[in-house]
Write an enzyme that holds these catalytic residues in place. Structure first.
Site, PDB file in Angstrom:
ATOM      1  N   SER A   1       0.843  -1.197   0.000  1.00  0.00           N
ATOM      2  CA  SER A   1       0.000   0.000   0.000  1.00  0.00           C
ATOM      3  C   SER A   1       0.876   1.243   0.000  1.00  0.00           C
ATOM      4  O   SER A   1       2.030   1.196   0.448  1.00  0.00           O
ATOM      5  CB  SER A   1      -0.887  -0.005   1.251  1.00  0.00           C
ATOM      6  OG  SER A   1      -1.463   1.266   1.494  1.00  0.00           O
TER       7      SER A   1
ATOM      8  N   TYR B   1      -1.329  -0.536  10.612  1.00  0.00           N
ATOM      9  CA  TYR B   1      -1.301  -0.883   9.189  1.00  0.00           C
ATOM     10  C   TYR B   1      -0.052  -0.314   8.525  1.00  0.00           C
ATOM     11  O   TYR B   1       0.678  -1.016   7.814  1.00  0.00           O
ATOM     12  CB  TYR B   1      -2.562  -0.331   8.523  1.00  0.00           C
ATOM     13  CG  TYR B   1      -2.742  -0.700   7.074  1.00  0.00           C
ATOM     14  CD1 TYR B   1      -3.110  -1.991   6.700  1.00  0.00           C
ATOM     15  CD2 TYR B   1      -2.570   0.253   6.071  1.00  0.00           C
ATOM     16  CE1 TYR B   1      -3.293  -2.327   5.363  1.00  0.00           C
ATOM     17  CE2 TYR B   1      -2.753  -0.068   4.739  1.00  0.00           C
ATOM     18  CZ  TYR B   1      -3.120  -1.360   4.390  1.00  0.00           C
ATOM     19  OH  TYR B   1      -3.299  -1.685   3.067  1.00  0.00           O
TER      20      TYR B   1
END
Length: 259
Positions: free
Chosen positions: A141, A154
């Site tokens: 990501s 995350y």
């Protein structure tokens, strides 16, 4: 083509789309998911469309060493080889740092990072054993390159994934195995992103139905990342055309991240 792709997190959403896309290109696919019924369903769909024995579903927990060891043995028994590993499993939990629970932080590291390590370790063993100049591709990501507000677990795990990818690339280069991370922009229509809309709305001080446009406005190309965008990049870096590239973190962000 006799090449075999193993897709971790392949039973749903982006992972399922990638499984179908790989099958369309001729790969036989090991569809792996913690929910074994979803893995079996995707494999059944692929076999119905592309022919029997093109896919097989496996239930496995990527965060469990014993489960990954059993998965590796199972894939080896059924397919006999592995050419491509795609690590697409992932979770996200949004919270302000003082409210972020240790259990949520640890779970993010386990799924987003430790699982990647375990799967890369075991499936690279098979590639090395068979002399296959394979490919390992992590679905990462933009949060692995730029810190993400209220997403400390995350983002920390995704940054770790970049370091792991580079280290794996160095370890495996002598075997001709290449390793990359695809750094995705916001998959606005994905179930994961949609599930976080209320949390993002609270974080941003806007209404949930305004969140998608807020993120689109941040992208120079003025749209979110689509599953097809990810598949396009995956197929290139899995191909012989990318054989001289390894250890890279490739942006698929519509220009939102440029380094």
């Amino acid at each position: 083509m006799n090449q075999v792709a193993v897709v971790i997190g392949g039973g749903q959403t982006l992972g399922a789309f990638l499984c179908h896309g790989l099958a369309a290109e001729g790969y036989r696919v090991a569809v792996v998911d913690i929910q074994s019924d979803k893995a079996a369903n995707v494999a059944q769909e692929i076999n119905a469309e592309y022919g029997e024995s093109m896919a097989y579903g496996f239930g496995a927990d990527a965060t469990s060493e014993q489960s990954v060891l059993a998965l590796s043995r199972g894939v080896d028994e059924i397919f006999g080889r592995v050419d491509l590993l795609v690590y697409s499993a992932g979770i996200a939990k949004a919270a302000f740092i003082s409210d972020f629970q240790l259990g949520d932080f640890d779970r993010s590291l386990q799924v987003n990072l430790v699982g990647y390590f375990l799967c890369a370790r075991e499936f690279s063993r098979l590639m090395i054993r068979d002399g296959i100049q394979g490919r390992i591709i992590q679905i990462n990501s933009k949060s692995g390159k730029v810190g993400s507000k209220h997403n400390s677990g995350y983002s920390a795990a995704k940054f770790g994934g970049v370091g792991l990818t580079q280290s794996l690339a160095l370890d495996l280069a002598e075997y001709g195995i290449t390793v990359h991370s695809l750094m995705l922009g916001n998959l606005l229509k994905s179930p994961m992103f949609q599930s976080l809309l209320p949390q993002y709305a609270t974080k941003l001080g806007i209404k949930p139905d305004q969140v998608e446009q807020y993120y689109i406005d941040k992208v120079p190309l003025k749209r979110g990342c689509d599953y097809q965008d990810v598949l396009n990049m995956l197929l290139f870096y899995a191909s012989p055309k990318a054989s001289y590239c390894t250890g890279q973190s490739i942006n698929v962000t519509g220009g939102q991240v440029m380094f």
